[in-house]
Design a protein around this motif. Structure first.
Motif, mmCIF file in Angstrom:
data_model
loop_
_atom_site.group_PDB
_atom_site.id
_atom_site.type_symbol
_atom_site.label_atom_id
_atom_site.label_comp_id
_atom_site.label_asym_id
_atom_site.label_seq_id
_atom_site.Cartn_x
_atom_site.Cartn_y
_atom_site.Cartn_z
ATOM 1 N N LEU A 1 1.184 -1.273 -0.433
ATOM 2 C CA LEU A 1 0.066 -0.339 -0.458
ATOM 3 C C LEU A 1 0.591 1.445 0.055
ATOM 4 N N LEU A 2 0.529 2.053 -0.845
ATOM 5 C CA LEU A 2 1.706 3.585 -1.181
ATOM 6 C C LEU A 2 0.430 4.553 -0.538
ATOM 7 N N LEU A 3 0.754 4.796 0.926
ATOM 8 C CA LEU A 3 0.175 5.325 1.698
ATOM 9 C C LEU A 3 0.753 6.753 1.722
ATOM 10 N N THR A 4 -0.216 7.644 1.137
ATOM 11 C CA THR A 4 -0.732 9.378 1.020
ATOM 12 C C THR A 4 -1.158 9.893 1.384
ATOM 13 N N GLU A 5 -1.696 10.665 2.377
ATOM 14 C CA GLU A 5 -2.208 11.261 3.126
ATOM 15 C C GLU A 5 -3.497 12.134 2.142
ATOM 16 N N SER A 6 -3.096 12.472 1.346
ATOM 17 C CA SER A 6 -3.833 13.655 0.570
ATOM 18 C C SER A 6 -4.397 12.672 -0.335
ATOM 19 N N ARG A 7 -3.805 11.367 -0.441
ATOM 20 C CA ARG A 7 -5.269 11.172 -1.403
ATOM 21 C C ARG A 7 -6.063 9.504 -0.585
ATOM 22 N N GLU B 1 -5.054 5.672 10.713
ATOM 23 C CA GLU B 1 -6.507 4.277 10.168
ATOM 24 C C GLU B 1 -6.706 3.241 8.795
ATOM 25 N N VAL B 2 -6.605 4.023 7.521
ATOM 26 C CA VAL B 2 -6.300 3.535 6.460
ATOM 27 C C VAL B 2 -5.022 2.558 6.521
ATOM 28 N N ALA B 3 -4.036 2.969 7.497
ATOM 29 C CA ALA B 3 -2.846 1.602 7.316
ATOM 30 C C ALA B 3 -3.366 0.977 8.355
ATOM 31 N N THR B 4 -3.730 1.071 9.413
ATOM 32 C CA THR B 4 -4.390 -0.084 10.850
ATOM 33 C C THR B 4 -5.414 -0.954 9.648
ATOM 34 N N ALA B 5 -6.747 -0.316 8.704
ATOM 35 C CA ALA B 5 -6.959 -1.362 8.229
ATOM 36 C C ALA B 5 -6.804 -1.937 7.058
ATOM 37 N N ALA B 6 -5.670 -1.476 6.688
ATOM 38 C CA ALA B 6 -4.777 -2.825 5.713
ATOM 39 C C ALA B 6 -4.345 -3.621 6.384
ATOM 40 N N VAL B 7 -3.182 -3.256 7.509
ATOM 41 C CA VAL B 7 -3.090 -4.108 7.296
ATOM 42 C C VAL B 7 -3.519 -5.883 8.505
ATOM 43 N N ASP B 8 -4.815 -4.846 9.365
ATOM 44 C CA ASP B 8 -5.425 -6.391 9.797
ATOM 45 C C ASP B 8 -6.135 -6.379 8.825
ATOM 46 N N ALA B 9 -6.189 -6.348 7.523
ATOM 47 C CA ALA B 9 -7.041 -7.012 6.370
ATOM 48 C C ALA B 9 -5.736 -8.001 5.278
ATOM 49 N N GLY B 10 -4.397 -7.831 6.190
ATOM 50 C CA GLY B 10 -3.726 -8.847 5.629
ATOM 51 C C GLY B 10 -2.089 -8.367 4.991
ATOM 52 N N CYS B 11 -2.607 -6.892 4.437
ATOM 53 C CA CYS B 11 -1.277 -5.868 3.352
ATOM 54 C C CYS B 11 -0.217 -6.518 3.844
ATOM 55 N N ALA C 1 1.576 -3.105 -5.833
ATOM 56 C CA ALA C 1 1.619 -1.951 -5.139
ATOM 57 C C ALA C 1 -0.202 -1.142 -5.765
ATOM 58 N N VAL C 2 -0.571 -0.919 -4.629
ATOM 59 C CA VAL C 2 -1.403 0.301 -4.599
ATOM 60 C C VAL C 2 -1.367 1.547 -4.541
ATOM 61 N N CYS C 3 -2.850 2.692 -4.716
ATOM 62 C CA CYS C 3 -2.853 3.817 -3.970
ATOM 63 C C CYS C 3 -4.263 4.088 -3.856
ATOM 64 N N ASP C 4 -5.025 4.542 -4.979
ATOM 65 C CA ASP C 4 -5.761 5.721 -4.923
ATOM 66 C C ASP C 4 -6.784 4.322 -4.922
ATOM 67 N N SER C 5 -7.188 2.957 -4.995
ATOM 68 C CA SER C 5 -8.108 2.039 -5.387
ATOM 69 C C SER C 5 -8.152 1.721 -3.403
ATOM 70 N N VAL C 6 -6.897 1.848 -2.415
ATOM 71 C CA VAL C 6 -7.052 1.664 -1.040
ATOM 72 C C VAL C 6 -7.415 2.601 -0.544
ATOM 73 N N CYS C 7 -6.199 3.953 -0.640
ATOM 74 C CA CYS C 7 -6.066 5.289 0.542
ATOM 75 C C CYS C 7 -7.907 5.724 0.342
ATOM 76 N N ALA D 1 -10.906 -1.655 4.263
ATOM 77 C CA ALA D 1 -10.001 -3.258 4.476
ATOM 78 C C ALA D 1 -10.598 -4.249 3.169
ATOM 79 N N VAL D 2 -12.195 -3.924 2.796
ATOM 80 C CA VAL D 2 -12.453 -4.583 1.646
ATOM 81 C C VAL D 2 -11.874 -4.841 0.892
ATOM 82 N N GLU D 3 -11.477 -3.626 -0.594
ATOM 83 C CA GLU D 3 -10.484 -3.527 -1.001
ATOM 84 C C GLU D 3 -9.160 -4.408 -0.869
#
Length: 215
Positions: free
Chosen positions: A14-20, A27-37, A187-193, A199-201
């Motif tokens: 996950l390319l984590l960029t706050e502006s996106r 919270e986005v990072a936490t959801a992604a890690v919890d979902a298995g990223c 590697a994904v940014c917008d589709s998750v951020c 988490a669903v994505e």
């Protein structure tokens, strides 16, 4: 002799960029890690060094217990100071060979590549993981022509042993076309951020990728 510790083929970076982000970046990072990223890349161009280091440390603390790697975009000094797993270098960042000299084997080095000659050069210079793109038109890098799945197929055929991350406009709808040519990681940014439910994505993309893996 140049390879770093802990190099592996990530499934979803996950390319984590706050502006996106539609929600709070952490919270986005936490959801992604919890979902298995399994990899978070901190990609912020305009933060102060102190803020960047603080975020990198928070991500390492969040991710390490689940075995998720943390990579800092472009900044070896921040990656080393935060005890991150790696650094990712774009074509305008420090050359891979210089990064490898500075980091030794302490960091995984990822490099963005556009076509076979860049890939060959990056591997020779000591890169561990290669970004291969852009796969599809992407809002993040509109100036780059999308190469589509063919470029990924070409890369995998030439370098089956090198971990890859397909990048550029990837979402759940476009992922099957990449899996068809052997994609093992994205590697994904917008589709998750930018998602209402990150988490669903993440879970949806990982399910597609893992269904395709030979057991």
């Amino acid at each position: 002799g140049l390879a770093s510790r802990r190099v592996r083929q990530w499934s979803l970076c996950l390319l984590l960029t706050e502006s996106r982000c539609r929600h709070d970046w952490f919270e986005v990072a936490t959801a992604a890690v919890d979902a298995g990223c399994d990899c978070l890349q901190l990609r912020e161009k305009s933060l102060s060094d102190a803020e960047l280091l603080d975020r990198a440390r928070r991500l390492v603390e969040l991710a390490r217990p689940s075995g998720c790697s943390v990579v800092v975009n472009d900044r070896i000094d921040i990656a080393l100071a935060a005890d991150a797993d790696g650094v990712h270098l774009g074509r305008d960042d420090l050359p891979v060979a210089d990064a490898r000299r500075q980091a030794g084997g302490q960091l995984i080095i990822g490099a963005s590549t556009h076509g076979p000659s860049e890939a060959t050069a990056a591997i020779a210079a000591g890169a561990d993981v290669l970004g291969v793109g852009p796969m599809f038109p992407s809002a993040t890098k509109p100036e780059l022509d999308a190469a589509g799945p063919d470029r990924l197929a070409e890369f995998i055929a030439a370098r089956p042993d090198i971990p890859h991350l397909a990048i550029g406009g990837i979402d759940r709808a476009r992922l099957p076309a990449l899996i068809d040519v052997g994609c093992r990681g994205v590697a994904v940014c917008d589709s998750v951020c930018g998602s209402e439910d990150p988490a669903v994505e993440v879970a949806g993309m990982l399910e597609l990728l893992h269904c395709s893996q030979p057991t």
